[in-house]
Enzyme design. Structure first.
Site, PDB file in Angstrom:
ATOM      1  N   HIS A 246       0.848  -1.205   0.000  1.00  0.00           N
ATOM      2  CA  HIS A 246       0.000   0.000   0.000  1.00  0.00           C
ATOM      3  C   HIS A 246       0.881   1.251   0.000  1.00  0.00           C
ATOM      4  O   HIS A 246       0.658   2.181  -0.790  1.00  0.00           O
ATOM      5  CB  HIS A 246      -0.910  -0.012   1.230  1.00  0.00           C
ATOM      6  CG  HIS A 246      -1.709   1.248   1.406  1.00  0.00           C
ATOM      7  ND1 HIS A 246      -3.042   1.341   1.055  1.00  0.00           N
ATOM      8  CD2 HIS A 246      -1.374   2.471   1.893  1.00  0.00           C
ATOM      9  CE1 HIS A 246      -3.486   2.559   1.307  1.00  0.00           C
ATOM     10  NE2 HIS A 246      -2.491   3.257   1.829  1.00  0.00           N
ATOM     11  N   GLU A 247       1.869   1.269   0.887  1.00  0.00           N
ATOM     12  CA  GLU A 247       2.736   2.448   0.970  1.00  0.00           C
ATOM     13  C   GLU A 247       3.622   2.589  -0.263  1.00  0.00           C
ATOM     14  O   GLU A 247       3.936   3.705  -0.680  1.00  0.00           O
ATOM     15  CB  GLU A 247       3.584   2.378   2.240  1.00  0.00           C
ATOM     16  CG  GLU A 247       2.778   2.373   3.529  1.00  0.00           C
ATOM     17  CD  GLU A 247       1.802   3.538   3.640  1.00  0.00           C
ATOM     18  OE1 GLU A 247       2.090   4.613   3.076  1.00  0.00           O
ATOM     19  OE2 GLU A 247       0.753   3.380   4.289  1.00  0.00           O
TER      20      GLU A 247
ATOM     21  N   HIS B  12       1.998   4.591  -2.811  1.00  0.00           N
ATOM     22  CA  HIS B  12       2.178   6.041  -2.675  1.00  0.00           C
ATOM     23  C   HIS B  12       3.592   6.462  -3.058  1.00  0.00           C
ATOM     24  O   HIS B  12       3.793   7.471  -3.751  1.00  0.00           O
ATOM     25  CB  HIS B  12       1.921   6.473  -1.220  1.00  0.00           C
ATOM     26  CG  HIS B  12       0.513   6.311  -0.763  1.00  0.00           C
ATOM     27  ND1 HIS B  12      -0.566   6.826  -1.454  1.00  0.00           N
ATOM     28  CD2 HIS B  12      -0.004   5.709   0.350  1.00  0.00           C
ATOM     29  CE1 HIS B  12      -1.687   6.544  -0.796  1.00  0.00           C
ATOM     30  NE2 HIS B  12      -1.363   5.862   0.289  1.00  0.00           N
TER      31      HIS B  12
END
Length: 438
Positions: free
Chosen positions: A21-22, A25
């Protein structure tokens, strides 16, 4: 040991989900030139970290999320710094955040700052995390559906009842002296028998067989049986009994209070064995959509469901369809792998199901348009785009980036609510957990 293996698999799965998920980003932010100083899994004290270039990568003590620190999240506010007697506590909070952001920016070039990026790049960066969770869910779901398959009931008998028990009887209920014998047992049917035909009509599915039994009360049925490679013929007469009313998909019909609706139908006393049937890749999008809509429904009901969770802490009944924490899901993973009557394939499927549900929940939850969630930043970027288009249409000056810092009081409020919900759910999952089978 088997329980710990299940918990470990889930912990690794959720850690990878958060890490990816990170990365969702981090990767586009770096691609667009934003300076990223930290990539962290977890919160609180740092357990381990290493620096690669300008970014510190690490793991923190509380594994309940993660973050990427991007320089320039808050645009500078022109004018003098606020005073306590003119802005109040919230105003000082906002100004302090702006000041800390300005200190972090230092002499950094404007093109390295997040707030200077065009709207579309901000959207790509902030949607990258939830999108990564969706991709994980789709990949795992595709492996599950196309590599293993969905369970389907067959015409092979898993069990044969010795007597007719009420539909509301518990799973471990036994026959009593006054219990009526079940027609299947009387006729000589045995577990492992495969029903090949009914009244001369070839049976190809459990639903076809079920309809023939339920509609055949009091009428002798001629059953073609395959037992240990031998073909047999058995006659059995279903008895009229109160059973669950079923809808077109074979699911029990519920009344307004959520209780099963009963109806008089033929009862034989057999349950089908199940097998896994692989699905086509073209079935995956429909299953993904159904999963996302169901997850969204659960997320929207979390505030109302929390009342029941709080009541369950005091000894009330825990709603098996209510929200649970990562601790509760970890316990379920342990129960899956330690169950004595679960096959290896069943374990893999149920662990995949937990990880798919987790990533769908992360995708949907992070799209809620409230800070500090990703959806809050997405909403801010969209509002920035609308303001700029509107100013351009009127021939007015560019209003500049949205001042995200002004929403910090709301963000802290939302964070406190989420932390409160998490604490309550974790405590409930310790004292009154949701268990497999209810």
């Amino acid at each position: 040991m088997a329980y710990l293996v299940g918990v470990l698999v889930f912990v690794v799965g959720i850690a990878l989900s958060i890490a990816l998920h990170e990365i969702g980003h981090l990767a586009p932010a770096k691609r667009f030139g934003v300076k990223c100083t930290q990539y962290m899994i977890g919160f609180g004290p740092t357990l381990w970290s290493t620096r690669r270039g300008e970014t510190e990568y690490g793991v923190k003590a509380i594994p309940l999320g993660g973050y990427v620190r991007m320089v320039g999240m808050f645009p500078p506010q022109p004018g003098k710094r606020a005073r306590a007697d003119t802005t109040g506590r919230f105003g000082l909070l906002i100004e302090q955040a702006r000041h800390d952001s300005a200190q972090e920016i230092g002499d950094e070039l404007p093109e390295r700052l997040f707030y200077t990026k065009p709207v579309w790049q901000k959207l790509v960066v902030m949607l990258g995390g939830p999108t990564m969770n969706l991709v994980i869910a789709v990949v795992l779901l595709t492996v599950w559906l196309c590599g293993i398959g969905l369970t389907a009931q067959t015409t092979t008998l898993k069990s044969v009842s010795q007597c007719i028990l009420p539909v509301s009887a518990p799973a471990d209920a036994t026959c009593g002296a006054d219990s009526r014998p079940a027609p299947a047992a009387q006729a000589g049917l045995k577990p492992g028998d495969t029903i090949t035909s009914i009244n001369g009509v070839r049976t190809t599915s459990w639903s076809q067989m079920q309809k023939a039994i339920r509609s055949g009360a009091g009428q002798p049925l001629t059953l073609g049986i395959e037992r240990a490679g031998q073909a047999l013929t058995i006659r059995a007469t279903p008895q009229l009994d109160a059973r669950n009313q079923l809808d077109a998909d074979g699911n029990p019909v519920l009344d307004a209070d959520g209780n099963p609706v009963l109806t008089k139908v033929g009862f034989l006393g057999v349950t089908p064995a199940s097998t896994y049937q692989r699905q086509s890749v073209t079935d995956v999008p429909g299953v993904v959509w159904d999963g996302l809509t169901a997850t969204a429904g659960v997320v929207l009901q979390i505030p109302s469901k929390m009342v029941g969770v709080v009541q369950s802490i005091g000894g009330g009944e825990r709603d098996p369809n209510g929200p649970i924490s990562v601790v509760g899901v970890g316990r379920l993973a342990g129960e899956v792998t330690s169950s004595s009557d679960t096959t290896t394939t069943d374990m893999v499927v149920q662990l995949l199901s937990l990880l798919v549900s987790l990533n769908m929940a992360l995708f949907v939850f992070n799209l809620i348009p409230l800070l500090p969630l990703d959806g809050g930043h997405v909403a801010g970027a969209l509002w920035e785009g609308v303001r700029r288009r509107w100013a351009q249409a009127r021939g007015a000056a560019d209003p500049g980036p949205v001042d995200v810092a002004r929403a910090l009081p709301l963000a802290y409020g939302v964070a406190c609510v989420l932390l409160g919900f998490s604490a309550v759910l974790i405590f409930a999952d310790v004292v009154n957990p949701v268990r497999l089978g209810g």
